[in-house]
Design an enzyme around this catalytic site. Sequence first.
Site, short mmCIF file in Angstrom:
data_model
loop_
_atom_site.label_atom_id
_atom_site.label_comp_id
_atom_site.label_asym_id
_atom_site.label_seq_id
_atom_site.Cartn_x
_atom_site.Cartn_y
_atom_site.Cartn_z
N GLN A 6 -2.14 -6.38 -34.91
CA GLN A 6 -2.10 -5.97 -36.31
C GLN A 6 -1.93 -7.18 -37.23
OE1 GLN A 6 -2.71 -2.87 -36.95
NE2 GLN A 6 -2.54 -2.95 -39.18
N GLN A 32 7.60 7.13 -17.86
CA GLN A 32 8.18 8.47 -17.76
C GLN A 32 8.99 8.61 -16.46
OE1 GLN A 32 4.92 7.80 -18.71
NE2 GLN A 32 5.52 8.13 -20.84
N HIS A 49 4.95 -13.11 -46.60
CA HIS A 49 4.95 -11.72 -47.08
C HIS A 49 5.95 -10.90 -46.27
CE1 HIS A 49 1.56 -12.55 -49.61
NE2 HIS A 49 0.81 -12.91 -48.59
N GLY A 90 0.51 9.37 -7.04
CA GLY A 90 0.93 8.20 -7.79
C GLY A 90 2.42 8.29 -8.04
N CYS A 126 0.84 -1.20 0.00
CA CYS A 126 0.00 0.00 0.00
C CYS A 126 0.87 1.25 0.00
CB CYS A 126 -0.92 0.01 1.21
SG CYS A 126 -1.86 -1.49 1.44
N ILE A 165 -4.84 -0.64 -4.90
CA ILE A 165 -4.11 -1.62 -4.10
C ILE A 165 -4.45 -3.03 -4.59
CG2 ILE A 165 -3.67 -2.50 -1.78
CD1 ILE A 165 -2.70 0.46 -2.49
N GLU A 203 4.06 0.38 -10.94
CA GLU A 203 5.44 0.21 -10.48
C GLU A 203 6.35 1.30 -11.07
OE1 GLU A 203 5.21 -2.48 -8.60
OE2 GLU A 203 7.25 -3.09 -8.12
N THR A 207 0.60 3.79 -3.15
CA THR A 207 -0.09 4.81 -3.93
C THR A 207 -1.35 5.32 -3.22
OG1 THR A 207 0.75 3.84 -5.95
CG2 THR A 207 -1.20 5.22 -6.17
#
Lengths: 262, 382
Positions: free
Chosen positions: B337, B368, B279, B131, B124, B157, B364, B126
């Site tokens: 795709q 960024q 292909h 965040g 526990c 959580i 986790e 966040t």
Amino acid sequence: MNIFVCIKQVPDTETKITPNGDGTYIETSSIKWIMNPYDEFAVEQALLTKQANSGSTVTVVRVGGVKDTEALRTALAMGADDAILVESDDNLDSFMTAKALKGAIEKSGKSADVIFTGKQAIDDDCLQVPQLLAGMLNIPSVSVVVGCEEASGAFTLKREVEGGALEVYEVKSPALIACNKGLNTPRYASLPGIMKAKRKPLAQHSLADVGVSDADRRVKYSNFQLPPEKPAGKKFEAMDEAVQASVVAEVVGLLRNEAKVI
Amino acid sequence: MVNFDLSSEQKEIKEMAMKFAKNEMMPKAGEFDESGKMPMDILTKAWELGLVNTCIPPEFGGTGFSTLDSMIITEALAYGCLGMNTTLMANDLALLPIALGGNDEQKKRFLTPFTESYKIASFCLTEPGNGSDAAGLKTTIKEDGDHYVINGQKMWITNAGYADLFVIYCTTDPALKHKGISCIVLDDKNVAGLEIGAKEKKMGHRSSDTRAVTFTNVRIPKENLIGNLGDGWNLAKMTLDHSRPMVAASAVGGAQCALDHAVKYAKERVQFNKPIAGHQAIQLMVADMAMKVEASRLLVYKAAWLLDQGKSNTELASYAKAFAADKFMEVATDAVQIFGGYGYSSEYPVEKIMRDAKLIQIYEGTSQIQRLVIAKEIFSRS
């Protein structure tokens, strides 16, 4: 109870098999090896028998190359107590394999109360080693076993026959039991089991140690080749009613003259 | 010298974990994704086989696996199902602060029960308002006699609805930022003032249980504090050094699974009179996917290997986490795709994998945040 399990290491079922350069065997360098799936049922049945008989041991025996010992290690990780490897890089025939297994069991110093095997190996599908081994040891054998109950050294075995019927056999120890799919659900080797397996004894013998020489060879493999490629299927366009009669005649003609099925 | 070979034991571990993933997890992954239920039978079986809680040391009943071993296991389990793997991996995330910073009495009291039966734990950290800015957390811890009193709310959580044990990050004073943070263990799920929220509805990892957790004057005995007051931030960082490579390993497992599905499908699907594997458009995509999976795996292995060597891996852990997560997203998207219209259908497995992939870039530490960690490490070198 001294329980033995004979296992074989075979190419993974997803492996693409090709003959080697001179066609004397299959190309083994790129093969991923696994325990013969029918032998997994044998290992599981051996472990169940051990659980029901305290003080029993399970010894797993394999004849084959040393390089890949996955199958033996898997059996030890599943819970077998010790392992015997008879080293041979040659492509042995069924008789030599059975004789080597017999030699290895005798060399262990323990008399086998029961021997479990798979009913066949999925690579060469010979279905001979279990019966040859039982013959050499002069003990009874039952194959294609899908039910196995044991009480004080006597086994009640169910065996699949044509049409899905079952034959029931009563066999006294010592005996050889060749296992089929459906007998049990093989357990996974647990991670602690894998760690413990490292410390379990693994005896190694040569073919000569267990009394096998090339004079024992009954079958010489002369040539391995791939089956001929299947020709592509034929498609017939018959959406247009006007051509349907002639297409049917053509298909019937081909089935009769080319495929020769009618 | 460099040796890329796994030991024979590691190969066996991988083999066994993959067998479990393919036989037990994969066949049920779609069903539990749809229902959003916890697959307790499968999770318990994974525990029985030793695939869970790999961080518990052998002295306390654990298996004694190296960090690299646990990466191999996580990759295999994620191959089977990302959602189930999140449930299993969250246990390690929660138990790591105890394994890394707890005293022997705490390890015996908190970790050993996890080796005796399948138990579930929650990490526990966040909060609804914190965040990425984890050090700004607002849940408070106050001394009261021989107890601490916890107040605050935690968000996202994992495992909260099923947890037997909660590892809570809290602060003596939010103004102290990271210096005020402490880590404490709640091992009584029936304690007064603990409120577990409703199960969140998520895009992916749907079989994993995610909830808000609220603490209102929750009293926890003082002997449950890990380390001292104010040690929490360091413990969280040490935990992330272990858990980020693990999350990256789950990205590798998911990406490998997406790649394997795509390769198999490309060999079967015929367009323009030949399998699409023939292909070049598909070949180039598959080659890119394979490179991304292998490069990610090598970063994971190196980040884990550094820890096993007793070296700092913070920078490599973030390399692995950001790279593997981003590449997983790309690989999963390309797999869809290659499947074309069928890939967009939940009848085929890659649709779920693409939804599951997205979370790996977020939890986790987002991709960024990982880059900020990396840049900080680079510029802090003289």
